[in-house]
Design an enzyme around this catalytic site. Structure first.
Site, short mmCIF file in Angstrom:
data_model
loop_
_atom_site.label_atom_id
_atom_site.label_comp_id
_atom_site.label_asym_id
_atom_site.label_seq_id
_atom_site.Cartn_x
_atom_site.Cartn_y
_atom_site.Cartn_z
N ASP A 495 0.83 -1.20 0.00
CA ASP A 495 0.00 0.00 0.00
C ASP A 495 0.87 1.26 0.00
OD1 ASP A 495 -2.07 1.76 0.37
OD2 ASP A 495 -2.76 0.92 2.28
N ASP A 558 -10.59 4.15 -0.85
CA ASP A 558 -11.17 3.19 0.09
C ASP A 558 -12.70 3.17 0.01
OD1 ASP A 558 -8.56 3.05 0.76
OD2 ASP A 558 -8.87 3.30 2.92
#
Ligand code: GLA
Length: 742
Positions: A495, A558
């Site tokens: 990430d 997200d």
């Protein structure tokens, strides 16, 4: 917190309210980074401070990559008319938009609230909306005079400050209203009773001392035609510590959702609170006791690396497993269905599985593909993030693994992935990454997961720190990959996060580079480690994520458990979809069905039941990794039915590995079409509106012309159609998912 790529709708702040019911706090703020106790003081001179824009984090206002302390200050006159005009006169509410990541709030130098009420310390991140309640007689408040509000912020990583997002966009002072701190708690699960009944209890709850006395109106409506199916009004009284419980039982005769409205009206004040929800309906057929072999038709592994595959089969236990044609080096445990070993030779090995129980046997043809490409079908698994956020620990991972084996692995679910929050504060003296106290023995945990026949995943960042502020792999890539290999890790989510500190404005090669570095490191490890790129879709990663060795790549920011978020992401995948292929898939983020929460406390997903059908159907059409994001220890009947539908999972796991194309896009509905390996197609008729819609494809439409059999994938039965057109009445935000066959 990581910057959300899709700016949330920004609704109300920015308007100076003249109403006597509220004092706006949306203007006049100043801020400074750093920390000093003086900055709480009303006499401190903040003239030199920077004007704050409450639409932006401090990173966006001239402090790139700044993490740590900062302060915000504003001055406001609080008129006593505010309390004089209010029905309840006890407390004032300070609504502070959204705080990233934690805060202490001072009025005229006195602390009046902290950490959003979560406890702990300012260094515990509690990113999100803030609202504090202050008693009107609190001496900190100067009525009819100027008050100085000062807020101390601590940002643990990523964006920081006070700013507005979908999590909280109200900046004002109001009086606590009668219905503030009143909740219609619908959090209990629906129970499926005998005789097709659906039962539930809801609660009226408050922390206020006021005695609420009035009526609770309960109404159930069929959303297709507005018919009222049930209507009942009850007396309801409740106060702090004494909730009111209302239990009901309704018939679930039709396979559709009804809309329930609960309205409580307090007699004395005349004020009401309204809450709505929909009812669940299960489409997945009741599991059969007969054997069925489920899951993908193919599994890829690299030569020379440890091999692990659990044959997914449902039916009454115990089952006995057999596999004919296994390549040399592999062996099957006949009682568990787990295949292990190492294959030296590359090649596609045709295998026949036979699984039997007391009721009979089934066989299935399967291909074990030994070569360079792994992850030939999208990963099916669980990831800790959407449920537990940074509060994930060893126990929660074990509970999830156990639940997967007991309830889901029969349908092909195989990965147990730990997201952010497992890493220690510092590396060992030799630079090795170590776990924090929540994960006392990562190798032991991996061994446990493997012993069940499942695979285990982990999380890191190419930056010095992860999005949660933990250690990343920056300049330790080889070492970390080796450690993952030693532990027995099978999946890495990598990430971007604090890599922005290393390369703030990357060009395309700059976007690729950190992922190529870790690819190189993983290639030195003798394990099949699935590589999941997470950089929110930057640089149209779907164009190159596969080339640089990603098995999947996140295409979005997200996800949240709202229709706006889920549908916004899902229906925007049209550009990325054609890039899906075996071993390389688009990842529109993890699932938001079941009980989610991103932290220690969980709630039922805010998606309606029809929206959840849409979510799983669309992700399956897109050949997306399906990563469950809920509490696996509490899988309710509906969620389980969503995750165990083999014909739907088969659409996701189809060996052709194509992403569906957005075939029709109208204001009120969309049609997505996916080609399948056997020549049939999967088609989703999605109603994106909030009213029932009839959605049709003409029999001559190229998408279905020549196809005569339409099978409802959720109900697993053929649909009788008039004149071979495909026509369906689809519920609001719902879907009909069909497989069309010749
Ligand atoms: C980012 C990712 C999330 C999750 C968190 C962990 O926000 O997009 O999926 O991994 O980081 O901190």
């Amino acid at each position: 917190m990581i910057r959300k790529i899709f700016t949330m709708l920004f609704l109300s702040a920015g308007v100076l309210s003249a109403s006597a019911q509220e004092v706006s706090l949306s203007k006049g703020w100043k801020f400074a980074v750093g920390d000093s106790a003086q900055w709480a003081s009303p006499t401190f001179n903040d003239q030199g401070w920077q004007a704050a824009n409450l639409n932006e984090s401090w990173e966006q206002q001239g402090h790139p990559n700044y993490d740590g302390f900062g302060w915000y200050r504003t001055k406001v006159v609080i008129p006593s008319s505010l309390k004089n005009n209010s029905f309840l006169k006890d407390s004032l509410r300070l609504n502070l938009g959204s705080v990233d990541d934690n805060d202490e709030v001072y009025i005229n130098g006195k602390l009046i609230g902290k950490y959003g009420g979560y406890g702990g310390t300012i260094k515990d991140g509690h990113y999100g909306a803030r609202s504090y309640t202050i008693a009107v007689n609190n001496p900190a408040i100067l009525w009819d005079k100027e008050n100085v509000i000062a807020v101390r912020i601590f940002d643990t990583g990523g964006d920081g400050g006070i700013y507005s997002t979908g999590h909280g966009n109200v900046f004002n002072l109001t009086m606590a209203d009668v219905m503030d701190h009143v909740t219609v708690n619908t959090g209990a699960d629906f129970e499926y009773g005998e005789n097709n009944s659906l039962n539930k209890s809801i609660k009226l709850v408050t922390t206020n001392k006021y005695l609420y006395s009035g009526k609770l109106a309960f109404k159930v409506v069929d959303p297709e035609n507005g018919t009222v199916l049930y209507e009942k009004t009850n007396d309801a009284n409740f106060t702090s510590g004494k909730p009111f419980t209302y239990s009901f039982s309704i018939a679930r005769l039709a396979k559709r959702s009804y809309a329930i409205t609960y309205t409580f009206t307090d007699t004395k004040s005349g004020k009401s609170i309204v809450k709505t929800e929909t009812t669940p309906y299960v489409l997945t057929p009741y599991p059969s006791a007969k054997v069925k072999i489920n899951g993908a038709d193919v599994f890829g592994a690299r030569p020379g690396n440890p091999f692990l595959y659990l044959i997914p089969a449902s039916g009454k236990r115990p089952l006995t497993y057999k596999a004919d044609g296994l390549p040399e080096g592999l062996k099957l445990d006949a009682n568990t269905g787990v295949i292990t070993g190492v294959v030296a030779q590359k090649g596609d090995y045709p295998v026949t599985f036979t699984v039997s129980n007391s009721l009979g046997a089934k066989t299935k043809k399967f291909t074990i593909s030994i070569g360079d490409n792994i992850g030939l079908t999208p990963a099916l698994g669980w990831n800790s993030w959407n449920a537990w956020g940074l509060s994930v620990n060893d126990e929660k991972v074990r509970v999830s693994a156990r639940a997967m084996i007991d309830k889901l692995s029969q349908h092909g679910w195989a990965y147990i992935n730990i997201d952010d929050g497992w890493e220690a504060e510092n590396r060992a003296a030799d630079g090795k990454i170590v776990t924090n106290s929540k994960f006392p023995d990562m190798k032991g945990l991996a061994d446990y997961v493997h012993s069940l026949g499942l695979r285990i995943g982990i999380y890191s960042s190419p930056g010095p720190r992860t999005c949660g502020g933990f250690l990343g792999s920056w300049q330790h890539e080889d070492q970390d990959a080796q450690t993952y290999g030693d532990w027995g890790i099978d999946y890495l989510k990598y990430d971007w996060c604090a890599y922005s500190e290393i390369v703030p404005k990357p060009d395309l090669p700059g976007l690729k580079k950190p992922y190529q570095v870790m690819r190189g490191s993983l290639d030195k490890v003798h394990r099949d480690i699935m590589y999941s790129l997470c950089q929110y879709g930057w640089g149209d990663v779907w164009n190159w994520g596969g080339e640089i060795g990603g098995n999947s790549w996140r295409t979005t920011g997200d996800i949240e458990d709202t229709w706006q978020s889920m549908s916004g992401i899902g229906f925007r995948q049209g550009d990325a979809a054609p890039h899906a292929r075996p071993g390389h898939f688009n990842d529109p983020d993890m699932l938001v069905v079941g009980k989610v929460g991103w932290g220690p406390s969980l709630h039922n997903t805010r998606l309606t039941y029809d929206e959840q059908y849409t979510h799983i159907s669309l992700w399956s059409l897109l050949s997306s990794p399906l990563l469950i994001g809920c509490d696996m220890g509490h899988l309710d009947e509906f969620t389980l039915s969503l995750l165990t539908n083999d014909e739907v999972i088969a659409i996701d796991q189809d060996a052709l590995g194509k992403g569906a194309s957005q075939y029709v896009k109208k204001d009120d509905y969309q049609i997505w079409v996916k080609d399948l390996k056997d020549g049939s197609k999967a088609i989703g008729l999605f109603n994106t509106s909030d009213k029932y819609q009839t959605i049709s494809l003409d029999k001559n439409d190229p998408a279905i012309s020549g196809y005569t059999k339409f099978r409802d994938a959720w109900q697993q039965k053929y649909i009788i159609t008039a004149g071979n057109a495909l026509t369906a009445k689809v519920a609001p935000h719902g879907v009909l998912l069909v497989r069309v066959e010749k």
